[in-house]
Scaffold this motif. Sequence first.
Motif, short mmCIF file in Angstrom:
data_model
loop_
_atom_site.label_atom_id
_atom_site.label_comp_id
_atom_site.label_asym_id
_atom_site.label_seq_id
_atom_site.Cartn_x
_atom_site.Cartn_y
_atom_site.Cartn_z
N GLU A 321 61.25 23.61 -0.55
CA GLU A 321 62.64 23.47 -0.78
C GLU A 321 63.85 23.39 1.20
O GLU A 321 63.85 24.38 1.35
CB GLU A 321 63.62 23.35 -1.96
N ILE A 322 65.24 22.46 1.10
CA ILE A 322 65.03 23.12 2.19
C ILE A 322 66.00 23.98 2.64
O ILE A 322 65.59 24.84 3.45
CB ILE A 322 65.93 21.59 2.56
N PRO A 323 66.66 24.46 1.43
CA PRO A 323 67.03 26.05 2.10
C PRO A 323 66.04 27.53 2.02
O PRO A 323 65.91 27.72 2.87
CB PRO A 323 67.80 26.62 0.94
N ALA A 324 64.67 27.05 1.32
CA ALA A 324 63.91 28.16 1.82
C ALA A 324 63.32 27.71 3.43
O ALA A 324 62.97 28.56 3.77
CB ALA A 324 62.73 27.88 0.19
N LEU A 325 62.90 26.40 3.16
CA LEU A 325 62.37 26.16 4.38
C LEU A 325 63.20 26.69 5.76
O LEU A 325 62.16 26.84 6.96
CB LEU A 325 62.30 24.25 4.81
N ARG A 326 64.48 26.45 5.28
CA ARG A 326 65.41 26.83 6.69
C ARG A 326 65.41 28.57 6.76
O ARG A 326 64.94 29.37 7.53
CB ARG A 326 67.25 26.54 6.08
N THR A 327 65.27 29.28 5.76
CA THR A 327 64.99 30.45 5.89
C THR A 327 63.67 30.82 6.42
O THR A 327 62.98 32.05 7.46
CB THR A 327 64.64 30.91 4.37
N LEU A 328 62.79 30.21 6.14
CA LEU A 328 61.56 30.52 6.47
C LEU A 328 61.31 29.91 8.32
O LEU A 328 60.86 30.61 9.25
CB LEU A 328 60.06 29.05 5.79
N LEU A 329 62.16 29.06 8.85
CA LEU A 329 61.42 29.09 10.59
C LEU A 329 62.59 29.82 10.89
O LEU A 329 62.33 30.30 11.77
CB LEU A 329 62.41 26.91 9.85
N MET A 330 63.79 29.88 10.66
CA MET A 330 64.51 30.91 11.23
C MET A 330 63.94 32.35 11.12
O MET A 330 63.69 32.96 12.05
CB MET A 330 65.40 31.10 10.40
N SER A 331 63.42 32.58 10.22
CA SER A 331 62.40 33.58 9.80
C SER A 331 61.04 34.32 11.16
O SER A 331 60.62 34.83 11.51
CB SER A 331 61.78 34.66 8.71
N SER A 332 60.62 32.92 11.21
CA SER A 332 59.17 32.83 12.01
C SER A 332 60.05 32.73 13.91
O SER A 332 59.16 33.60 14.15
CB SER A 332 58.81 31.10 12.18
N LEU A 333 60.99 32.36 12.92
CA LEU A 333 62.05 32.24 15.17
C LEU A 333 62.19 33.79 15.44
O LEU A 333 61.72 34.32 15.94
CB LEU A 333 63.24 31.61 15.39
N ILE A 334 62.83 34.80 14.35
CA ILE A 334 63.26 36.06 14.81
C ILE A 334 61.57 36.80 14.82
O ILE A 334 61.85 37.27 15.75
CB ILE A 334 64.03 36.48 13.30
N VAL A 335 60.76 36.36 14.02
CA VAL A 335 59.25 37.12 14.05
C VAL A 335 58.81 37.00 15.75
O VAL A 335 58.54 37.62 16.59
CB VAL A 335 58.29 36.97 13.24
N LEU A 336 59.05 35.52 15.99
CA LEU A 336 58.41 34.98 17.69
C LEU A 336 59.16 35.93 18.54
O LEU A 336 58.66 35.94 19.79
CB LEU A 336 58.85 33.82 17.59
N SER A 337 60.44 36.15 18.00
CA SER A 337 61.39 36.69 19.30
C SER A 337 61.01 38.66 19.11
O SER A 337 60.98 39.43 21.03
CB SER A 337 62.74 36.47 18.88
N LEU A 338 60.19 38.71 18.02
CA LEU A 338 60.21 40.12 18.14
C LEU A 338 58.21 40.22 19.18
O LEU A 338 58.67 41.71 19.86
CB LEU A 338 60.31 40.86 16.63
N TRP A 339 57.84 39.63 18.83
CA TRP A 339 57.03 39.29 19.55
C TRP A 339 56.56 39.22 20.71
O TRP A 339 55.71 39.75 21.25
CB TRP A 339 55.59 39.36 18.73
N THR A 340 57.61 38.64 21.10
CA THR A 340 56.70 38.01 21.98
C THR A 340 58.55 38.96 23.17
O THR A 340 58.79 38.45 24.76
CB THR A 340 57.63 36.58 22.42
N ARG A 341 59.53 39.92 23.03
CA ARG A 341 60.38 40.34 22.59
C ARG A 341 61.39 39.51 24.27
O ARG A 341 61.29 39.98 24.71
CB ARG A 341 59.59 41.32 24.30
N GLN A 342 61.68 38.37 23.16
CA GLN A 342 63.12 37.10 23.69
C GLN A 342 63.58 37.53 23.09
O GLN A 342 63.63 37.49 21.63
CB GLN A 342 62.15 35.70 23.74
N ARG A 343 64.69 37.25 23.05
CA ARG A 343 66.10 37.70 22.57
C ARG A 343 66.53 36.14 22.34
O ARG A 343 67.43 35.58 22.90
CB ARG A 343 67.57 38.83 22.86
N PHE A 344 67.06 35.65 20.84
CA PHE A 344 67.70 35.50 20.82
C PHE A 344 69.01 35.56 19.86
O PHE A 344 68.91 36.07 19.50
CB PHE A 344 66.80 34.04 19.12
#
Length: 805
Positions: A321-344
Motif C-alpha cells: 500500500e502507498i503509505p507502506a511504500l513511502r516508508t520503504l522508500l524513505m527508509s531505503s534512502l536513509i540507509v543509502l545515505s548511511l552507507w554512502t556517508r551522504q547527508r540528506f
Amino acid sequence: MKWNFIFLAWIVGVSSLTVSFIQPLSTHFSIYWMISLILTIGLFIAQRFFANLAILKVTQLLMLFVMVSLSASYYAQSQLEQRLALRQTVVETKDVIVYVCKMSELKAEKRQQVIQVWDTSHQHTVNWLARLSSKQPELEIGHYYRLSGQVRPVHGYAIEGAFDQEKWFLQQNLMATVQVKNVQPLSQSEALVASSTKFVNAQQGLLLKFRNTIEKQRLAIRTWFMHAPLQHRGLLLALLTGDESLLDEQTQQQFQNLGIQHLLAISGPHVLVFASLLCLLIHRIIARFCPSFYLKLPKQYVLSVPFLSGILLYCAFVGFEIPALRTLLMSSLIVLSLWTRQRFSALRLLLASAALLLLFDPLSVLSVSFWLSYGACFILLRIYQTIQQHPQQVFSYRWQYVRWYLRLLIESQWKIFLALLPFVMLFFQQLSWLAPLANLIAIPLIGAIIVPLNIIATCIWLCLPSFALLFFHIADFMTTILLAGLGTLENAIPLNLQILHFTFLQIIAVSIAIFLLFLPRGVMPKAWVVLACCPAILPVYDAEPFAFTVLDVGQGQAIHIRDGKKQILIDTGGSYDEQKFSLADRVLLPYFSRQGISKLDQVILSHLDQDHSGAFPRLAEKMTIQQVLSNERPQSVIPNFDYCHVGQHWQGQHIEMRVLSPKAEDLVHAPEQQNELSCVVYIRYFTASGRHVNFLVMGDAGAQAEQMMMQQYPDLAVDVLVLGHHGSRFSSSSAFLAQFKPKLAVASAGFHNRYGHPSHEVKQRLQTLNIPLLNTAEQGALYFTVKNEQLHYVAARQERRWWHP
C-alpha cells in the motif's frame, strides 16, 4: 537545492495528470522540451560570462524545473494511455482464463477478489475484480480457473464532488468487473492450452511465488481470526494486515464519526514497529552470541540490513500500500545515505521518495492515500524540526518527561489537524471536530501497545499458535479499553460529522491561510492569515447568473437550477436500496458541498417513485430545505409542503418557472397514476436582450400528459427537453416532439440499465426530427449555461481523461 527542484518538478509534472488542459500540451511535448533544453544550454553558456548575475541562476533553475516537469507530464500521460487502452469498454458475457494471486475480500453475502485475466482482445494479462456469491466456491491462490459471467466496464457517477470510482479502479490497475456465474478449476497444462504461453509463464517467476506465499499467510491469519475467541477480532485483523473483511459496521462508523479512520490503514508506524522489533531481536542475538561482530562493523551498519528487510517483508505482507511504500522508500534512502556517508535533509528525503514512487507508478498520484500520507509526513517532519530548534530539555523527574511528551503530542495533533484540513475539505467534504481528541486517545494505545502486541502475537503464532493466543487476548483487552475511551468521548461531546460546503477556490484560500500560519515567526505578519481566510467565509461568487445542471445519478433523475443566489432542485434520484447505498450521501451532498451550497430554497419532486425521490429523506435530514412540492405528500416530515399543479408560477431573479401538469383536480388519482401525473416543470431564462431560453422537465409523464400539453400549450417554445421517463418508448411521442421541436433532448438514465433507456424507438424519433440527444450515462452530468445570448453546455465526461466514453 537543485536536486530538491528536480524532485519537486517531477512530482508537479506527474500531478498534472489530473489537469485536463495539460493533455493537449503533451502531444507537442518534443517541441516544448527542445525549446526548454535550448534555453537551458544558453543559460549555462551565459553563466560562464556573467557568473555573478543571480537572475541567470534563478532562470536556469526555472528552465530545469520546466524541462523535468514536461518530461514527467509526458511520462505520466503515456502510462495513463497504456492503462486506458486495456480497459473493458462494453458489457458482454465472456469465458476467460484466470490466475488467482490475491485473497478475497469478504462482504455481506458476497465476496470480491482481484484476479489476473488473459485478455484475448488485447493479448495481454490484465487485472479484473471478480464478484462472487457466498455460495460459489472459493478461488484458491496460485490456481487457474475458467470463469464465465457478465463482464462490465467500470462506470461510476461522473459528477463533481462524488467519489470517482473510475479513477480508483484505474489507480488500482483494475480494468473491469466480472459477475461470476460458473467456475471451473484448471490445471496449469489446461490453462496453457486455453490461454497463452506468455500468460502462464508470467505466473512462474520467483517474485510472484513469493507474493503468493505471503498472500496465503494473510489468508491463513484471517481464517484463524474468524474462529478465534476474541471480542474485537475484526479490528485486530484490520490493524495487523489492513484487511477490513471482519470489521463490524459499528466500529467502522465509530472511527469515521471520530475522524480516525486513517488509523485502520497500514501506515509507516506499523511497518517501523515490525522492523524495529526484528532489529531488536537480531541485536540481542548478536550481543549474546557474537558481540565481537560489532568490532568489524558498527551496529548501525549491521542492523540497517534487517531493518530494511523487515520493512520490505511487512510491505509485501500488507500488499505494498502507498503509505507502506513511502516508508520503504524513505527508509531505503536513509540507509543509502548511511552507507554512502551522504547527508540528506528531511525535505529531500520526502521529495525524493515521492518522486521515486511516482516514477515506479505515476498513477499513484490519483490516490487520496498518496496526498494524505505525504501531507501528514511533511507536517510531522516540520514539527520535528521545530522541536530540534528548541533548547535541549533536561528532566529531573520522570513526570516532567511525561508532561513534555503529552504537550508534544497535543501540539502535533492540532497542527496535523489544521495542516490536513484542505485535503479533508477537498477529498471528503466532511469533518469531525473530535478528531484531535480521538487521536490523543487512539494513537498512543494503537501505536505503542495494540500494534506491537498484534505483531508479536502473529510472529509467535507462526511457530506456536496456542501460546500466541495469550498475546492476542492482551491486545484484545487493550482494544476494549480503546473503544470504551472513544465511546466515552462520543457521549461526552456528541458532535456529528460536519458537512463542509466549500468551492475549490475557497479550499485554495484556506490552504494559503494555513501555509501562512505555519510560517516561522517574523517571516510574515499573522494578520495575513485572517485576510487569506476571507474568501472562505464570504458568500460564493458565481460568474454565471444562471445554471441548469442535469446531475448524473444513474437510473434516475435530479436537476439542479441556480438562479442567482436561489438554489432549486427538481427530483433527487434514488438507489434501489438507500440503506445500503445512499445516493444522497454518495452523490448529492458531495456535489452541493463542492458548489458551496448548504441549503436549498425549493425542491420539486415530480412524483414519489424511488428513482426520482428515494434520496430525498436523507437529503432533507442533512440540508436545510425551504419548500417542497410534489404530486403526493412524502412520508418525511416536511414543514413547508405544497402540492404541485397547473397554474403555479414563480418569478425569480433571472428565470420564470411554471407547472404545466398535472391539473389540481387530478391529484386525487396520483397514488394510482404516479408517472402520468408527474409534475411537469417549465423554466424560462431571460437574457439581457429579452430573448428566452426554455427548459422543459417532463418527469415520468407519458402519452396522456403529452396530449394534454399539446392542446393546452400549442405554441410552447422548448430549447432543452429532459425526456419523460428517461427516454422510455411510452413517452416522447413523435407528435409531441414534432410540435414543440426542442433543439436538444436529454435522457437522464443509468449505464446499461435493465430498461434499455433511452429506448431505440425514442432515439429513432429524435433522429428523424434531427434533434440531438444527450445521455447522462454517456456524457455524465450536463452543465447548461447561457453566454452571449447563446445556450452552452459542458458534459462532465469531457473534463477528465478517464471519464471519456
